[in-house]
Write a protein that holds these residues in place. Structure first.
Motif, mmCIF file in Angstrom:
data_model
loop_
_atom_site.group_PDB
_atom_site.id
_atom_site.type_symbol
_atom_site.label_atom_id
_atom_site.label_comp_id
_atom_site.label_asym_id
_atom_site.label_seq_id
_atom_site.Cartn_x
_atom_site.Cartn_y
_atom_site.Cartn_z
ATOM 1 N N LEU A 127 0.862 -1.182 0.000
ATOM 2 C CA LEU A 127 0.000 0.000 0.000
ATOM 3 C C LEU A 127 0.896 1.229 0.000
ATOM 4 C CD1 LEU A 127 -1.739 -2.334 1.397
ATOM 5 C CD2 LEU A 127 -3.119 -0.467 2.326
ATOM 6 N N MET A 128 0.817 2.052 -1.047
ATOM 7 C CA MET A 128 1.701 3.199 -1.211
ATOM 8 C C MET A 128 0.980 4.484 -0.791
ATOM 9 S SD MET A 128 4.254 1.555 -2.453
ATOM 10 C CE MET A 128 5.273 3.018 -2.651
ATOM 11 N N ASP A 129 1.742 5.411 -0.144
ATOM 12 C CA ASP A 129 1.124 6.688 0.219
ATOM 13 C C ASP A 129 1.077 7.638 -0.975
ATOM 14 O OD1 ASP A 129 3.788 7.490 -0.014
ATOM 15 O OD2 ASP A 129 3.688 8.828 1.716
ATOM 16 N N SER A 130 1.897 7.384 -2.015
ATOM 17 C CA SER A 130 1.880 8.193 -3.229
ATOM 18 C C SER A 130 2.672 7.459 -4.298
ATOM 19 C CB SER A 130 2.479 9.585 -2.980
ATOM 20 O OG SER A 130 2.519 10.345 -4.177
ATOM 21 N N LEU A 131 2.428 7.816 -5.558
ATOM 22 C CA LEU A 131 3.221 7.294 -6.658
ATOM 23 C C LEU A 131 4.049 8.388 -7.319
ATOM 24 C CD1 LEU A 131 0.687 4.875 -8.396
ATOM 25 C CD2 LEU A 131 2.519 4.300 -6.809
ATOM 26 N N GLN A 132 3.944 9.617 -6.824
ATOM 27 C CA GLN A 132 4.654 10.758 -7.394
ATOM 28 C C GLN A 132 5.427 11.475 -6.289
ATOM 29 O OE1 GLN A 132 4.515 11.506 -10.703
ATOM 30 N NE2 GLN A 132 2.971 9.961 -11.203
ATOM 31 N N TYR A 133 6.725 11.652 -6.482
ATOM 32 C CA TYR A 133 7.554 12.350 -5.505
ATOM 33 C C TYR A 133 8.434 13.367 -6.231
ATOM 34 C CZ TYR A 133 6.142 8.563 -2.437
ATOM 35 O OH TYR A 133 5.402 7.670 -1.703
ATOM 36 N N THR A 134 8.696 14.461 -5.573
ATOM 37 C CA THR A 134 9.556 15.515 -6.121
ATOM 38 C C THR A 134 10.624 15.837 -5.085
ATOM 39 O OG1 THR A 134 7.747 16.459 -7.416
ATOM 40 C CG2 THR A 134 9.635 17.874 -7.003
ATOM 41 N N ARG A 162 15.356 -0.225 -7.565
ATOM 42 C CA ARG A 162 16.171 0.007 -8.745
ATOM 43 C C ARG A 162 15.615 1.195 -9.530
ATOM 44 N NH1 ARG A 162 13.784 -2.389 -13.354
ATOM 45 N NH2 ARG A 162 11.977 -3.702 -12.863
ATOM 46 N N GLY A 163 16.491 1.807 -10.317
ATOM 47 C CA GLY A 163 16.088 2.953 -11.130
ATOM 48 C C GLY A 163 16.950 4.172 -10.912
ATOM 49 N N VAL A 164 17.592 4.272 -9.750
ATOM 50 C CA VAL A 164 18.515 5.368 -9.451
ATOM 51 C C VAL A 164 19.736 4.762 -8.771
ATOM 52 C CG1 VAL A 164 16.700 7.113 -9.224
ATOM 53 C CG2 VAL A 164 17.461 5.854 -7.204
ATOM 54 N N PRO A 165 20.857 5.485 -8.713
ATOM 55 C CA PRO A 165 22.043 4.930 -8.046
ATOM 56 C C PRO A 165 21.746 4.515 -6.609
ATOM 57 C CG PRO A 165 22.631 6.887 -9.309
ATOM 58 C CD PRO A 165 21.133 6.787 -9.349
ATOM 59 N N SER A 166 22.307 3.382 -6.222
ATOM 60 C CA SER A 166 22.050 2.845 -4.884
ATOM 61 C C SER A 166 22.545 3.789 -3.795
ATOM 62 C CB SER A 166 22.715 1.472 -4.736
ATOM 63 O OG SER A 166 24.129 1.568 -4.960
ATOM 64 N N PHE A 206 11.546 1.443 -9.099
ATOM 65 C CA PHE A 206 10.783 0.220 -8.897
ATOM 66 C C PHE A 206 11.092 -0.327 -7.508
ATOM 67 C CE2 PHE A 206 11.442 0.823 -13.380
ATOM 68 C CZ PHE A 206 10.198 0.551 -13.935
ATOM 69 N N LEU A 207 10.037 -0.449 -6.680
ATOM 70 C CA LEU A 207 10.156 -1.034 -5.351
ATOM 71 C C LEU A 207 9.656 -2.471 -5.420
ATOM 72 C CD1 LEU A 207 10.276 2.025 -4.688
ATOM 73 C CD2 LEU A 207 9.044 1.508 -2.580
ATOM 74 N N GLU A 220 5.814 -5.792 -7.130
ATOM 75 C CA GLU A 220 6.634 -4.645 -7.515
ATOM 76 C C GLU A 220 5.734 -3.459 -7.838
ATOM 77 O OE1 GLU A 220 10.617 -4.641 -9.877
ATOM 78 O OE2 GLU A 220 9.020 -4.408 -11.368
ATOM 79 N N VAL A 221 6.154 -2.273 -7.392
ATOM 80 C CA VAL A 221 5.409 -1.039 -7.638
ATOM 81 C C VAL A 221 6.339 -0.033 -8.311
ATOM 82 C CG1 VAL A 221 4.184 0.900 -6.593
ATOM 83 C CG2 VAL A 221 3.891 -1.406 -5.662
ATOM 84 N N GLU A 222 5.837 0.598 -9.352
ATOM 85 C CA GLU A 222 6.605 1.634 -10.053
ATOM 86 C C GLU A 222 6.179 3.008 -9.540
ATOM 87 O OE1 GLU A 222 7.256 3.433 -14.600
ATOM 88 O OE2 GLU A 222 6.120 1.592 -14.266
ATOM 89 N N ILE A 223 7.150 3.838 -9.169
ATOM 90 C CA ILE A 223 6.868 5.204 -8.740
ATOM 91 C C ILE A 223 7.700 6.155 -9.589
ATOM 92 C CG2 ILE A 223 6.335 4.502 -6.379
ATOM 93 C CD1 ILE A 223 9.025 5.590 -5.506
#
Length: 889
Positions: A127-134, A162-166, A206-207, A220-223
């Motif tokens: 359950l995600m609190d949002s799918l968009q972050y800035t 995954r998707g950004v540097p660790s 991707f979480l 897996e959830v894509e944000i």
């Protein structure tokens, strides 16, 4: 699925839910729909509440009165907070229905509320609190989520991102052990560094929660992570010791995360130095950009992200000294980017003499004089030529003199710089902001090539071009909804009235009506017809008389009067509801059958359908305050003939005029007796009398709907409170009596059939200013705005179904409009960068007067309730005009 209550014996009150499961995102609201019915023989008052939620999530509802046989729909609003600890999850709810003043036959219905912006189900549910972050580079974004194990055995799960540097990610221990049905909250933080590595734009993350024993089993959830742009650069100048004629190199390193354009300027205060620009070095990654074709001195250097560029210059003396000496000149080198960042370096330039010392024997006076004369003659021509050529300085040098001036040049030239940047970027083929448009296309459209959503409406620029909407206008059709919101709702962003019912889409959202259905309540009248009549487009039977609004045609039967002919029989049970001499009931009523179902009324937002009548001459007379005669006085403007009358003429300050409902008297505030007091005067300005006559400060008078009383603000008891007095100044009472500051009251009638009035007012009892309302019998205290911004200055529509107020929630003072019910949509009416305040309704005209400084001084404007222009600037005077009120009949 409907859920029905059950009782062992017939109960006078029955209740049902329209559904038993609801979903809502944190920070948003959801409505739980229920229906209650009174099957008894007496009227009942029912209290409805929600159990099982944290305090403050559920909006309090007023007790509901049900006549015998009546049935009503109830909407309960739940608003979980945004990103608060413990917000996410599934909440078992109990919806309780209780008869007032009795403990018997309490009804409780159950349901599940899921609070999440997104739910991904699987062996483990996320359950995600949002799918968009800035996030701004250098700061962090927090991503919170719940995981729930729905398997039958205890298992271990691994978290991966995954998707950004660790290195950007901070996460808890990646392995968690969960029992069947166990739920736990997890949070990761993302901190991109403040460096070119953090590329501006959207990044997909991707979480994944995977079974530790079988990683092919996972959820897996894509944000989407949006990294905001930032600009920065380093400046270095070499060498450190400069002699006239040396080559000076200016090196610029773009340490921001977007390409930038830099202007370079060199300045020497005495004018003794001239600066020669050298060509850009072959193979340089930097590109020369002409910022202004009309002024060749305004040039810049475009440098990609993480790259460096350099320019070289040679400082030369315009008038070289004849003899060797120790003098030097201060050379200021300034660099500014079009984004506003600036740096400066200073070098001292040593001079070189024309004649070496060994050629100057001290004793050869004659030779020296001859040489001096020759030199004098020779240098005159270069001087003249140099002076003539001053305006054609070299390519990258802008002789601006200071960083401030250089920044001004850069700001003025930004658009031209971007055009040149486009031409140099691979023939315009780059799409730096990934919005579907190349640089060339963005320049042609006028959009920002570094911002994928130039107008901030939720649609990328390329998508707007494809759809035909305007990427430079967040609300292409001007209906009060941003284009992206219209796409999400299914309305047409190119049509302000998608369903053609006479009410704009934005206004329908504010009202709660369906912008895709011309008749939201299916009563036979379109939403526009109902708004024009004053009936409720969300209630098929506004006056609860058993007839649908579409079955009633004013003046008789009247959809706003349950007993149109006044014979004591409601219209739905009257054989002839327009004949007071015919007292017979309908056959249905005589047989004892219940009338048709009715619903809880939601007061509508009134608006004009079609174009407004021409101005001036269509809105009667306007009261206002002006300092055009040297101090604040009260004036009356007749818009029919632009006739202006000054009603007060006093050396003190007269302000806050309000007209009585019958138009005969005006209440106002004056400090003529040494402090602010409430005064009244006749409508022509005569017979001015001090009503309040108290050593405290009294402000904000407002008339009761029948003119019998006046509510006002006073600090006579040590803090601001709402007081009420009779229209002659007697019978003063402290109405609010609260330790907080309560002010700015305004009367209204909540319902035409309700004999009790209400007062909207401003209060800081929640820590910030909000608009509250309370009935004059002290019941029904409600927070109408419920927003962390500063909300104040309520102005209730006289019919009692609409509220205008002032809020800074969008960054500056704007006029907002909302229905006078908790949880209603609150719409920005003015939506202008100027400061807009002091709203006042024009009764039955569906327009609002307000004060704004958008013309450079305070003026009174007129606007339609749907946000369209309704006459603009009314006062048009260089003085300050404030505090308008519509002058009655």
């Amino acid at each position: 699925m409907s859920q029905e209550s059950s009782q062992k014996k017939p109960a006078p009150i029955r209740a049902a839910l329209r559904a038993d499961a609801w979903e809502v995102s944190p920070g948003e609201a959801v409505q739980i729909a229920a229906v209650i019915e009174n099957r008894g023989e007496e009227g009942e008052t029912v209290i409805v509440s929600i159990k099982g939620l944290p305090a403050g999530w559920a909006k309090e509802t007023a007790p509901i009165r049900l006549l015998p046989g009546a049935r009503k729909d109830v909407l309960l609003t739940v608003s979980p907070p945004r990103q608060a600890e413990g917000t996410l999850g599934r909440y078992p709810l109990r919806i309780r229905f209780e008869r007032q003043d009795t403990d018997d036959r309490r009804i409780e219905l159950e349901g599940i509320l899921t609070v999440a912006a997104f739910t991904e189900d699987g062996l483990i549910t996320m359950l995600m609190d949002s799918l968009q972050y800035t996030v701004v580079p250098g700061s962090l974004a927090r991503v919170a989520f719940l995981v729930n194990h729905s398997g039958l055995e205890a298992q271990s799960f691994l978290l991966s991102v995954r998707g950004v540097p660790s290195a950007w990610i901070s996460a808890p221990e990646p392995k968690i052990d969960l029992e069947p049905g166990q739920e736990t909250r997890m949070e990761i933080t993302i901190r991109p560094p403040r460096s070119p590595e953090s590329r501006a734009g959207r990044h997909e993350l991707f979480l994944r929660m995977a079974n530790a024993g079988d990683e092919d089993v996972f959820t897996e959830v894509e944000i989407t992570l949006t990294i905001e742009a930032f600009n920065d650069f380093n400046l270095s100048v070499s060498p450190s010791d400069v002699t006239a004629g040396d080559t000076v190199q200016v090196r610029i390193e773009n340490t921001g995360n977007i390409p930038d354009v830099y202007t370079v300027a060199a300045h020497e205060a005495t004018g003794d130095l001239k600066i020669e620009m050298l060509p850009i070095e072959p193979g340089s990654r930097a590109e020369v950009v002409d910022l202004d074709e009309q002024d060749p001195g305004k040039w810049g250097l475009r440098i990609p992200v993480g790259q460096s560029g350099s320019v070289s210059m040679v400082p030369r003396l315009r008038y070289p000294p004849i003899f060797a000496g120790s003098r030097s000149w201060r050379l200021e080198i300034s660099v500014a980017s079009i984004s506003g960042a600036a740096r400066q370096a200073v070098r001292n330039v040593a001079g070189v003499s024309m004649v070496p010392g060994w050629l100057l024997p001290a004793g050869v006076v004659t030779i020296l004089l001859a040489l001096c004369l020759a030199v004098f003659i020779v240098i005159q021509q270069p001087i003249a030529a140099s002076v003539q050529a001053t305006g054609t300085a070299n390519a990258l040098l802008a002789p601006t003199g200071t960083i401030e001036a250089l920044q001004t040049i850069a700001a003025q030239a930004t658009q031209t710089a971007v055009q040149a940047l486009t031409q140099s970027a691979g023939a315009g083929g780059e799409d730096a902001d990934e919005d579907g448009l190349t640089f060339d296309q963005e320049i042609a459209q006028g959009t920002d090539p570094l911002n994928p959503d130039t107008d901030g409406d939720g649609l990328m620029d390329g998508e707007e071009i494809a759809r035909g909407t305007d990427p430079l206008n967040p609300d292409t059709d001007g209906d009060g909804l941003m284009d992206g919101e219209e796409i999400a709702r299914g309305t047409d962003p190119l049509n302000p009235d998608t369903d053609g019912d006479g009410v704009s889409d934005g206004l329908e959202v504010s009202l709660g009506t369906n912008p895709l259905d011309p008749d939201s309540d299916d009563d036979g009248s379109t939403d526009g017809q109902e708004v024009e009549r004053g009936t409720n487009p969300l209630d098929p039977d506004t006056d609860q008389d058993g007839l649908l609004d579409g079955q009633e045609t004013p003046p008789c039967p009247d959809p706003l009067n349950p007993d149109s002919d006044g014979d004591g029989i409601v219209d739905g049970q009257d054989l002839d509801p327009c004949d007071s001499t015919n007292p017979s009931l309908t056959a249905t009523a005589a047989a004892g059958a219940p009338p048709p179902p009715t619903f809880t009324p939601t007061p509508p937002m009134a608006t004009a359908t079609g174009a407004p009548p021409p101005f001036p001459g269509d809105i009667g007379r306007i009261l206002f305050v002006s300092n055009r005669d040297g101090n604040q006085e009260i004036y009356l403007l007749d818009t029919a003939d632009n006739n202006l009358v000054r009603l007060t003429n006093n050396a003190s300050e007269d302000m806050q005029p309000v007209i009585s409902p019958d138009g005969a008297r005006i209440a106002f505030v004056s400090n003529r007796d040494g402090n602010r007091e409430i005064y009244v005067m006749n409508a022509d300005g005569s017979n001015q009398v001090n009503l309040s006559n108290n050593p405290g400060d009294d402000d904000d008078p407002t008339w009761a709907p029948d003119g019998s009383r006046i509510a006002f603000t006073s600090n006579r008891d040590g803090n601001d409170e709402i007081y009420i007095m009779n229209a002659d100044g007697t019978g003063v009472i402290n109405f609010t009596n609260n330790p907080a500051n309560d002010s700015q009251p305004d009367w209204y009638r909540p319902n035409p059939a309700d004999p009790v009035w209400a007062i909207a007012f401003t209060t800081d009892r929640d820590g910030n200013r909000e608009i509250y309302s309370v009935r004059t019998d002290g019941t029904g205290l409600t927070n109408l705005t419920d927003d962390p911004a500063d909300d104040h200055s309520p102005a209730a529509y006289p019919a009692g179904n609409l509220l205008a107020f002032v809020s800074d929630r969008d960054g500056n003072q704007e006029i907002y409009v909302t229905s006078l019910i908790p949880g209603a949509t609150q719409s920005n009416l003015t939506n202008h960068p100027a400061a807009d305040h002091s709203p006042a309704w024009i009764p039955n005209e569906n327009r609002v007067l307000f004060v704004t400084d958008r013309d450079g001084n305070l003026e009174i404007y007129l606007i339609q309730v749907d946000g369209s222009d309704a006459g603009g600037n009314i006062t048009q005077n260089p003085a300050g005009e404030t505090e308008p009120d519509w002058f009655g009949p």
